[in-house]
Design a protein around this motif. Structure first.
Motif, PDB file in Angstrom:
ATOM      1  N   PRO A 122       0.809  -1.218   0.000  1.00  0.00           N
ATOM      2  CA  PRO A 122       0.000   0.000   0.000  1.00  0.00           C
ATOM      3  C   PRO A 122       0.844   1.270   0.000  1.00  0.00           C
ATOM      4  CG  PRO A 122      -0.509  -1.400   1.911  1.00  0.00           C
ATOM      5  CD  PRO A 122       0.626  -2.025   1.181  1.00  0.00           C
ATOM      6  N   ILE A 123       0.311   2.291  -0.631  1.00  0.00           N
ATOM      7  CA  ILE A 123       0.994   3.580  -0.710  1.00  0.00           C
ATOM      8  C   ILE A 123       0.356   4.595   0.235  1.00  0.00           C
ATOM      9  CG2 ILE A 123       1.795   3.278  -3.083  1.00  0.00           C
ATOM     10  CD1 ILE A 123      -0.683   5.113  -3.820  1.00  0.00           C
ATOM     11  N   ASP A 124      -0.575   4.128   1.067  1.00  0.00           N
ATOM     12  CA  ASP A 124      -1.357   5.037   1.905  1.00  0.00           C
ATOM     13  C   ASP A 124      -0.490   5.867   2.851  1.00  0.00           C
ATOM     14  OD1 ASP A 124      -4.228   3.838   1.256  1.00  0.00           O
ATOM     15  OD2 ASP A 124      -2.837   2.186   1.603  1.00  0.00           O
ATOM     16  N   SER A 125       0.568   5.260   3.389  1.00  0.00           N
ATOM     17  CA  SER A 125       1.414   6.022   4.309  1.00  0.00           C
ATOM     18  C   SER A 125       2.309   7.018   3.584  1.00  0.00           C
ATOM     19  CB  SER A 125       2.238   5.084   5.200  1.00  0.00           C
ATOM     20  OG  SER A 125       1.378   4.464   6.152  1.00  0.00           O
ATOM     21  N   ILE A 126       2.636   6.724   2.327  1.00  0.00           N
ATOM     22  CA  ILE A 126       3.348   7.734   1.516  1.00  0.00           C
ATOM     23  C   ILE A 126       2.415   8.930   1.354  1.00  0.00           C
ATOM     24  CG2 ILE A 126       4.354   8.300  -0.735  1.00  0.00           C
ATOM     25  CD1 ILE A 126       5.075   5.316  -1.046  1.00  0.00           C
ATOM     26  N   ALA A 127       1.147   8.655   1.031  1.00  0.00           N
ATOM     27  CA  ALA A 127       0.158   9.732   0.872  1.00  0.00           C
ATOM     28  C   ALA A 127      -0.007  10.510   2.181  1.00  0.00           C
ATOM     29  CB  ALA A 127      -1.177   9.161   0.410  1.00  0.00           C
ATOM     30  N   ALA A 128      -0.051   9.797   3.315  1.00  0.00           N
ATOM     31  CA  ALA A 128      -0.185  10.480   4.613  1.00  0.00           C
ATOM     32  C   ALA A 128       1.005  11.399   4.867  1.00  0.00           C
ATOM     33  CB  ALA A 128      -0.317   9.448   5.739  1.00  0.00           C
ATOM     34  N   ARG A 129       2.214  10.928   4.521  1.00  0.00           N
ATOM     35  CA  ARG A 129       3.406  11.767   4.691  1.00  0.00           C
ATOM     36  C   ARG A 129       3.330  13.009   3.806  1.00  0.00           C
ATOM     37  NH1 ARG A 129       7.433   9.849   1.653  1.00  0.00           N
ATOM     38  NH2 ARG A 129       7.441  11.803   0.544  1.00  0.00           N
ATOM     39  N   LEU A 130       2.871  12.833   2.561  1.00  0.00           N
ATOM     40  CA  LEU A 130       2.742  13.973   1.646  1.00  0.00           C
ATOM     41  C   LEU A 130       1.707  14.978   2.159  1.00  0.00           C
ATOM     42  CD1 LEU A 130       2.909  12.034  -1.738  1.00  0.00           C
ATOM     43  CD2 LEU A 130       4.694  13.503  -0.757  1.00  0.00           C
ATOM     44  N   ILE A 131       0.602  14.467   2.708  1.00  0.00           N
ATOM     45  CA  ILE A 131      -0.425  15.338   3.296  1.00  0.00           C
ATOM     46  C   ILE A 131       0.181  16.124   4.457  1.00  0.00           C
ATOM     47  CG2 ILE A 131      -2.586  15.333   4.634  1.00  0.00           C
ATOM     48  CD1 ILE A 131      -3.326  12.771   2.896  1.00  0.00           C
ATOM     49  N   LEU A 132       0.931  15.432   5.299  1.00  0.00           N
ATOM     50  CA  LEU A 132       1.545  16.084   6.460  1.00  0.00           C
ATOM     51  C   LEU A 132       2.599  17.098   6.018  1.00  0.00           C
ATOM     52  CD1 LEU A 132       1.810  16.478   9.445  1.00  0.00           C
ATOM     53  CD2 LEU A 132       3.177  14.384   9.568  1.00  0.00           C
ATOM     54  N   GLU A 133       3.379  16.768   5.001  1.00  0.00           N
ATOM     55  CA  GLU A 133       4.374  17.730   4.506  1.00  0.00           C
ATOM     56  C   GLU A 133       3.686  18.983   3.963  1.00  0.00           C
ATOM     57  OE1 GLU A 133       8.008  14.643   3.407  1.00  0.00           O
ATOM     58  OE2 GLU A 133       6.707  15.334   1.793  1.00  0.00           O
ATOM     59  N   SER A 134       2.546  18.803   3.284  1.00  0.00           N
ATOM     60  CA  SER A 134       1.775  19.964   2.805  1.00  0.00           C
ATOM     61  C   SER A 134       1.291  20.798   3.978  1.00  0.00           C
ATOM     62  CB  SER A 134       0.566  19.520   1.982  1.00  0.00           C
ATOM     63  OG  SER A 134       0.968  18.912   0.796  1.00  0.00           O
ATOM     64  N   TRP A 135       0.810  20.123   5.026  1.00  0.00           N
ATOM     65  CA  TRP A 135       0.333  20.831   6.210  1.00  0.00           C
ATOM     66  C   TRP A 135       1.486  21.602   6.862  1.00  0.00           C
ATOM     67  CZ3 TRP A 135       1.400  20.997  11.387  1.00  0.00           C
ATOM     68  CH2 TRP A 135       0.475  21.671  12.186  1.00  0.00           C
ATOM     69  N   LEU A 136       2.649  20.966   6.986  1.00  0.00           N
ATOM     70  CA  LEU A 136       3.811  21.629   7.586  1.00  0.00           C
ATOM     71  C   LEU A 136       4.210  22.872   6.790  1.00  0.00           C
ATOM     72  CD1 LEU A 136       5.936  18.478   8.499  1.00  0.00           C
ATOM     73  CD2 LEU A 136       4.974  20.109  10.149  1.00  0.00           C
ATOM     74  N   THR A 137       4.208  22.751   5.462  1.00  0.00           N
ATOM     75  CA  THR A 137       4.553  23.872   4.598  1.00  0.00           C
ATOM     76  C   THR A 137       3.565  25.019   4.786  1.00  0.00           C
ATOM     77  OG1 THR A 137       5.541  22.402   2.972  1.00  0.00           O
ATOM     78  CG2 THR A 137       4.878  24.572   2.182  1.00  0.00           C
ATOM     79  N   LYS A 138       2.294  24.671   4.922  1.00  0.00           N
ATOM     80  CA  LYS A 138       1.242  25.666   5.093  1.00  0.00           C
ATOM     81  C   LYS A 138       1.432  26.472   6.381  1.00  0.00           C
ATOM     82  CE  LYS A 138      -3.669  25.779   5.475  1.00  0.00           C
ATOM     83  NZ  LYS A 138      -4.719  24.966   5.981  1.00  0.00           N
ATOM     84  N   GLN A 139       2.073  25.888   7.382  1.00  0.00           N
ATOM     85  CA  GLN A 139       2.270  26.566   8.658  1.00  0.00           C
ATOM     86  C   GLN A 139       3.235  27.738   8.534  1.00  0.00           C
ATOM     87  OE1 GLN A 139      -0.084  25.544  10.854  1.00  0.00           O
ATOM     88  NE2 GLN A 139      -0.394  24.225   9.089  1.00  0.00           N
ATOM     89  N   ASP A 140       4.055  27.734   7.483  1.00  0.00           N
ATOM     90  CA  ASP A 140       5.012  28.823   7.251  1.00  0.00           C
ATOM     91  C   ASP A 140       4.357  30.035   6.623  1.00  0.00           C
ATOM     92  OD1 ASP A 140       7.132  27.357   8.238  1.00  0.00           O
ATOM     93  OD2 ASP A 140       7.621  26.515   6.279  1.00  0.00           O
ATOM     94  N   GLN A 141       3.165  29.845   6.070  1.00  0.00           N
ATOM     95  CA  GLN A 141       2.504  30.918   5.332  1.00  0.00           C
ATOM     96  C   GLN A 141       1.683  31.794   6.285  1.00  0.00           C
ATOM     97  OE1 GLN A 141       0.338  28.648   2.459  1.00  0.00           O
ATOM     98  NE2 GLN A 141       2.180  27.967   1.418  1.00  0.00           N
ATOM     99  N   PRO A 142       1.710  33.109   6.066  1.00  0.00           N
ATOM    100  CA  PRO A 142       0.947  34.013   6.947  1.00  0.00           C
ATOM    101  C   PRO A 142      -0.549  33.867   6.782  1.00  0.00           C
ATOM    102  CG  PRO A 142       2.053  35.253   5.206  1.00  0.00           C
ATOM    103  CD  PRO A 142       2.443  33.826   5.057  1.00  0.00           C
TER     104      PRO A 142
END
Length: 142
Positions: A122-142
């Protein structure tokens, strides 16, 4: 948001639920072993163990939106999953747009040498990591 340090992310699915762990201080995320689900219902005892082990300050659940921003039945089920985690364990849950995360996860899996057969690998945990990386990136934005 400054009190948030450890984050767990879930890529909700009907058979598998991808899982990733991340840290807001280091801005890193790592894949964890996906959870099995039966028609979208996880083993809640497994989730309780994970929450006890990782002690997350926040849970991020991928929200599968359609390309036109509309929601599907799976979107409603992912929201319900997030609400149940919050209700059972009292941990704050944020939904995160996960459009194209499965597509990107399949691309990454093929770069790692995996071709098809996502039920066995399954690739589900790769997808979860990508979702989390997107969320982390979003935290840098005002």
């Amino acid at each position: 948001m400054s009190a948030v340090k450890t984050v767990l992310a879930f890529d909700y699915g009907l058979r598998n639920i991808g899982l990733a762990q991340g840290n807001l201080l280091s801005r890193t995320a790592q894949e964890l072993k996906p959870l099995k689900a039966k028609d979208g219902t996880p083993n809640w005892d497994e989730i309780a163990k994970l929450l006890k082990e990782w002690q997350p300050d926040l849970i991020v659940v991928g929200l599968p939106l359609n390309m036109d921003d509309s929601e599907s039945e799976l979107s409603a089920r992912a929201r319900k999953f997030g609400n149940r985690i919050h209700g059972r364990f009292g941990i704050k849950v944020e939904m995160m747009d996960e459009r194209l995360s499965s597509f990107a996860a399949k691309e990454e899996a093929s770069e790692r040498g995996q071709y098809g057969n996502y039920s066995k690998q399954p690739i589900d945990s790769i997808a979860a990591r990508l979702i989390l990386e997107s969320w982390l990136t979003k935290q840098d934005q005002p």
